[in-house]
Design a protein around this motif. Sequence first.
Motif, PDB file in Angstrom:
ATOM      1  N   PHE A 104      51.381  45.786  45.873  1.00  0.00           N
ATOM      2  CA  PHE A 104      51.752  44.440  46.333  1.00  0.00           C
ATOM      3  C   PHE A 104      53.097  44.456  47.060  1.00  0.00           C
ATOM      4  CE2 PHE A 104      48.757  43.012  42.944  1.00  0.00           C
ATOM      5  CZ  PHE A 104      47.917  42.268  43.769  1.00  0.00           C
ATOM      6  N   LEU A 105      54.011  45.312  46.618  1.00  0.00           N
ATOM      7  CA  LEU A 105      55.307  45.420  47.297  1.00  0.00           C
ATOM      8  C   LEU A 105      55.131  45.946  48.716  1.00  0.00           C
ATOM      9  CD1 LEU A 105      58.394  45.309  47.283  1.00  0.00           C
ATOM     10  CD2 LEU A 105      58.395  47.614  46.278  1.00  0.00           C
ATOM     11  N   LEU A 106      54.303  46.968  48.885  1.00  0.00           N
ATOM     12  CA  LEU A 106      54.052  47.506  50.219  1.00  0.00           C
ATOM     13  C   LEU A 106      53.351  46.478  51.112  1.00  0.00           C
ATOM     14  CD1 LEU A 106      52.919  51.142  49.312  1.00  0.00           C
ATOM     15  CD2 LEU A 106      55.083  50.438  50.342  1.00  0.00           C
ATOM     16  N   ALA A 107      52.423  45.720  50.538  1.00  0.00           N
ATOM     17  CA  ALA A 107      51.754  44.664  51.313  1.00  0.00           C
ATOM     18  C   ALA A 107      52.756  43.609  51.761  1.00  0.00           C
ATOM     19  CB  ALA A 107      50.645  44.028  50.471  1.00  0.00           C
ATOM     20  N   LEU A 108      53.695  43.238  50.859  1.00  0.00           N
ATOM     21  CA  LEU A 108      54.730  42.262  51.215  1.00  0.00           C
ATOM     22  C   LEU A 108      55.628  42.800  52.319  1.00  0.00           C
ATOM     23  CD1 LEU A 108      56.411  39.687  50.750  1.00  0.00           C
ATOM     24  CD2 LEU A 108      57.620  40.918  48.918  1.00  0.00           C
ATOM     25  N   LEU A 109      56.049  44.050  52.217  1.00  0.00           N
ATOM     26  CA  LEU A 109      56.901  44.647  53.240  1.00  0.00           C
ATOM     27  C   LEU A 109      56.209  44.671  54.598  1.00  0.00           C
ATOM     28  CD1 LEU A 109      58.469  47.630  51.230  1.00  0.00           C
ATOM     29  CD2 LEU A 109      59.559  45.463  51.861  1.00  0.00           C
ATOM     30  N   SER A 110      54.890  44.923  54.594  1.00  0.00           N
ATOM     31  CA  SER A 110      54.128  44.898  55.846  1.00  0.00           C
ATOM     32  C   SER A 110      54.137  43.509  56.464  1.00  0.00           C
ATOM     33  CB  SER A 110      52.692  45.359  55.583  1.00  0.00           C
ATOM     34  OG  SER A 110      51.912  45.252  56.751  1.00  0.00           O
ATOM     35  N   ASN A 111      53.957  42.489  55.643  1.00  0.00           N
ATOM     36  CA  ASN A 111      53.981  41.111  56.150  1.00  0.00           C
ATOM     37  C   ASN A 111      55.357  40.733  56.680  1.00  0.00           C
ATOM     38  OD1 ASN A 111      51.337  40.929  55.354  1.00  0.00           O
ATOM     39  ND2 ASN A 111      51.768  39.828  53.456  1.00  0.00           N
ATOM     40  N   ILE A 168      39.918  57.825  42.599  1.00  0.00           N
ATOM     41  CA  ILE A 168      39.165  57.191  43.685  1.00  0.00           C
ATOM     42  C   ILE A 168      39.400  55.686  43.690  1.00  0.00           C
ATOM     43  CG2 ILE A 168      36.849  56.738  44.582  1.00  0.00           C
ATOM     44  CD1 ILE A 168      35.997  59.441  43.492  1.00  0.00           C
ATOM     45  N   LEU A 169      39.431  55.079  42.502  1.00  0.00           N
ATOM     46  CA  LEU A 169      39.679  53.640  42.414  1.00  0.00           C
ATOM     47  C   LEU A 169      41.066  53.286  42.936  1.00  0.00           C
ATOM     48  CD1 LEU A 169      38.116  52.765  38.947  1.00  0.00           C
ATOM     49  CD2 LEU A 169      37.397  51.881  41.158  1.00  0.00           C
ATOM     50  N   ALA A 170      42.058  54.122  42.645  1.00  0.00           N
ATOM     51  CA  ALA A 170      43.412  53.854  43.131  1.00  0.00           C
ATOM     52  C   ALA A 170      43.437  53.811  44.657  1.00  0.00           C
ATOM     53  CB  ALA A 170      44.372  54.923  42.610  1.00  0.00           C
ATOM     54  N   LEU A 171      42.778  54.774  45.288  1.00  0.00           N
ATOM     55  CA  LEU A 171      42.741  54.817  46.752  1.00  0.00           C
ATOM     56  C   LEU A 171      41.950  53.639  47.321  1.00  0.00           C
ATOM     57  CD1 LEU A 171      42.106  58.651  47.225  1.00  0.00           C
ATOM     58  CD2 LEU A 171      44.261  57.431  47.548  1.00  0.00           C
ATOM     59  N   PHE A 172      40.781  53.385  46.732  1.00  0.00           N
ATOM     60  CA  PHE A 172      39.907  52.353  47.281  1.00  0.00           C
ATOM     61  C   PHE A 172      40.499  50.961  47.075  1.00  0.00           C
ATOM     62  CE2 PHE A 172      36.377  49.374  47.076  1.00  0.00           C
ATOM     63  CZ  PHE A 172      35.735  49.648  48.268  1.00  0.00           C
ATOM     64  N   CYS A 173      41.012  50.684  45.881  1.00  0.00           N
ATOM     65  CA  CYS A 173      41.548  49.347  45.582  1.00  0.00           C
ATOM     66  C   CYS A 173      42.770  49.038  46.433  1.00  0.00           C
ATOM     67  CB  CYS A 173      41.887  49.232  44.104  1.00  0.00           C
ATOM     68  SG  CYS A 173      40.447  49.220  43.019  1.00  0.00           S
ATOM     69  N   SER A 174      43.636  50.030  46.628  1.00  0.00           N
ATOM     70  CA  SER A 174      44.804  49.790  47.480  1.00  0.00           C
ATOM     71  C   SER A 174      44.376  49.510  48.918  1.00  0.00           C
ATOM     72  CB  SER A 174      45.749  50.992  47.423  1.00  0.00           C
ATOM     73  OG  SER A 174      45.089  52.186  47.803  1.00  0.00           O
ATOM     74  N   ALA A 175      43.377  50.250  49.423  1.00  0.00           N
ATOM     75  CA  ALA A 175      42.878  50.003  50.781  1.00  0.00           C
ATOM     76  C   ALA A 175      42.260  48.609  50.890  1.00  0.00           C
ATOM     77  CB  ALA A 175      41.850  51.069  51.162  1.00  0.00           C
ATOM     78  N   LEU A 176      41.524  48.188  49.861  1.00  0.00           N
ATOM     79  CA  LEU A 176      40.899  46.867  49.870  1.00  0.00           C
ATOM     80  C   LEU A 176      41.954  45.768  49.883  1.00  0.00           C
ATOM     81  CD1 LEU A 176      38.354  45.106  49.638  1.00  0.00           C
ATOM     82  CD2 LEU A 176      38.506  45.350  47.150  1.00  0.00           C
ATOM     83  N   ILE A 177      42.997  45.916  49.077  1.00  0.00           N
ATOM     84  CA  ILE A 177      44.057  44.901  49.033  1.00  0.00           C
ATOM     85  C   ILE A 177      44.797  44.840  50.365  1.00  0.00           C
ATOM     86  CG2 ILE A 177      46.286  44.350  47.968  1.00  0.00           C
ATOM     87  CD1 ILE A 177      45.126  45.341  45.315  1.00  0.00           C
ATOM     88  N   PHE A 178      45.074  45.986  50.962  1.00  0.00           N
ATOM     89  CA  PHE A 178      45.764  45.994  52.254  1.00  0.00           C
ATOM     90  C   PHE A 178      44.897  45.342  53.335  1.00  0.00           C
ATOM     91  CE2 PHE A 178      48.623  49.352  50.578  1.00  0.00           C
ATOM     92  CZ  PHE A 178      49.820  48.775  50.953  1.00  0.00           C
ATOM     93  N   TYR A 179      43.583  45.592  53.299  1.00  0.00           N
ATOM     94  CA  TYR A 179      42.699  45.001  54.311  1.00  0.00           C
ATOM     95  C   TYR A 179      42.685  43.483  54.199  1.00  0.00           C
ATOM     96  CZ  TYR A 179      38.546  43.498  56.781  1.00  0.00           C
ATOM     97  OH  TYR A 179      37.700  42.837  57.622  1.00  0.00           O
ATOM     98  N   THR A 180      42.460  42.973  53.004  1.00  0.00           N
ATOM     99  CA  THR A 180      42.397  41.522  52.828  1.00  0.00           C
ATOM    100  C   THR A 180      43.757  40.881  53.092  1.00  0.00           C
ATOM    101  OG1 THR A 180      42.692  41.918  50.459  1.00  0.00           O
ATOM    102  CG2 THR A 180      40.463  41.536  51.229  1.00  0.00           C
ATOM    103  N   ASN A 181      44.831  41.579  52.737  1.00  0.00           N
ATOM    104  CA  ASN A 181      46.167  41.047  53.007  1.00  0.00           C
ATOM    105  C   ASN A 181      46.420  40.926  54.505  1.00  0.00           C
ATOM    106  OD1 ASN A 181      49.136  40.527  52.192  1.00  0.00           O
ATOM    107  ND2 ASN A 181      49.280  42.262  53.573  1.00  0.00           N
ATOM    108  N   SER A 182      45.951  41.912  55.280  1.00  0.00           N
ATOM    109  CA  SER A 182      46.140  41.858  56.733  1.00  0.00           C
ATOM    110  C   SER A 182      45.387  40.686  57.345  1.00  0.00           C
ATOM    111  CB  SER A 182      45.686  43.171  57.374  1.00  0.00           C
ATOM    112  OG  SER A 182      44.288  43.351  57.222  1.00  0.00           O
TER     113      SER A 182
END
Length: 667
Positions: free
Chosen positions: A168-175, A67-81
């Motif tokens: 973090f790599l996926l967040a960078l690719l999105s940016n 659950i933490l893996a799913l939630f933390c990744s979603a939180l990082i993607f949201y703040t990164n956006s």
Amino acid sequence: MRKLSFYPKLAMGNLWRNKSTYLPYLLACVVSVFTFYTMLAINLNGALDGIRSESVVKSFTAIGAIILALFCSALIFYTNSFLAKRRKKELGLYSILGMEKKNIGIVMFFETLLIAAAALVLGLLLGLLLSRLLFLVLLRLVQYEVTVDMPVSYSAIVITIIFFGAVFLLALLSNLRQVRLANPIDLMSGARQGEKEPRASWLLTLIGLGCLGGGYFIALYFRSPSEALMMFLVAVFLVIIGTFCLFTSGSIALLKLLRRNKNYYYTPRHFISVSGLIYRMKQNAAGLATIGILSCMVLVTVSATVCLYVGAENSLQTQYPSEYELSFDVAEDADTLLTGARQVAVGTGVELADLWDYRIGSLTTLESGGAFNSVADFDSISSMTMIGLMPLQDYNASMGENTTLAGDEALLFVTGGSYSGDTLTLDGTTYRVTHLDQLGTQKSGADDLGRTILLVLPDMDAVERALEARPEAVRQARPTETVMRRALTFNLSGDEAAKAQFLSGYEAFIAGLSTNGYFQYLSREGNRVNWYATNGGFLFLGIYFGILFLLAAALIIYYKQLSEGYDDAGRFEILQKVGMSEGEVRKTINGQILTVFFLPLVVAVVHIAVAFFPVSRAMVLFGVRNTPLLALSTLFTVLAYALVYLLVYRRTAKTYFRIVRRQAATA
């Protein structure tokens, strides 16, 4: 060499200049790394190997890590956006000044690398420092003796680095994708996109109302604990969809209806507030809905797990009315088990109390028109009624009474439901019943977990006739119900140390017996470890996730206030130029901000008020039938969360006003 160091220096300078937005993002990343590593380390470090209820605790920590893996990744993607949107103007300026997109990509790579490295180093250091403390807290909650140490889990470190490296790599690719697809003019205006007045979709509003109403109906309609637990996930899904739809479109539709009311709208206060809120909702709707859902998750998770843990002892005694219960075929020698218990009791200094030695048969029935008929199958636990049949001789011997019954009379004791009739018909035979409010240490009560009725019949012949009255098809489908079983239940009187010695001694005695037929042994103390491991594990995860959900809600609120501050500075400067005083502007700001940011809290409270009913029913499956305790836990959780929410709002509101004043002063 200078060229190689140029991009890292530029990236570091960018992060420092935007520290007001990047520091909360870094904090969220550090906490995400810390929480994920800690949960994974507890599961993988080997300290739990070999202890009792190892599988229970490890299953909780494994589920928690997923659950933490799913939630933390979603939180990082949201703040990164959010950060990507705020940076578009700056990146567009770089492009206009001659920097190519690949150079901008290199800068963004180093920015992401610096953030990722800092988050991993700080998060893992925090995890290494505090994971043992959290492990000891977990042991305390599950009532283990703190006799084990927690070694460093190198596998947990490696998995954490790989997982968050990928995030973090996926967040960078999105940016990078956004930069590659946008032209400089789009980047320059990217932070201000979405300022057109939003349109209200009545279809989306109706869908939201339908989903929310459907979720509430499911939550209130299903009364069986098993059904309530299964349908609760469906209700949650519908409520989430309904909440997002109503925030996204329903709120705008409501505001536009208010605007059509000329008497309400054409006043200075309402004119500005409604117009401003219509504009805000397009940018804020998804974030506010997320805050509302997260707030509801905090309230449900913490209140339910606190209630589970606080009421653990009471629920344990409810689940196991007698300290020891043995059930076996009649052919088994009951005297051997009873004699063994007395011998162990003498050797450990305890005495047997509340001894019940009885024979019992059982039938699976469905009630129809006031009559109970034996069946081979049933739709759900809540629809069937288990009926136990006991001869009066055994009842009198166990209770120390001298009750007499006529041939058509019976004593009736019901749990897990209710039955109020003066007669009861079982497979065509009608009995005149006398209701018992208490049977030994067990009291009659209703909890909708599947009704059980005990019928005490005049003699053993009456019991056998009742068993033989079942239809032939049922007899073939359920042949074991024709077997009368013998049962022994008893409690102990003595100190806790002596009871613990009896438990180990009697379990060793039972392990040495050879039983040929059916045999079941249950003890309250023997199940205490698993019971507290389960409830303590729930509380640990509840507090853990509650804090994380709260952090996520606070972070979203902070970024919303930050975004509002930058966007509102120009508008409220215009309001002052057209004649509004600073006090009036501040009052207008306060009104809109209070409405926007406290609306999710109100929605969360409404959601949990409705969710209280299915949660209270589902808690019965975990042995908790104390509804007032759950209500008290929910109330205190709501009050505590509202206080924290208010503190977060006050702190972020100061940031908002500081940005508005600074932007207005530099305009």
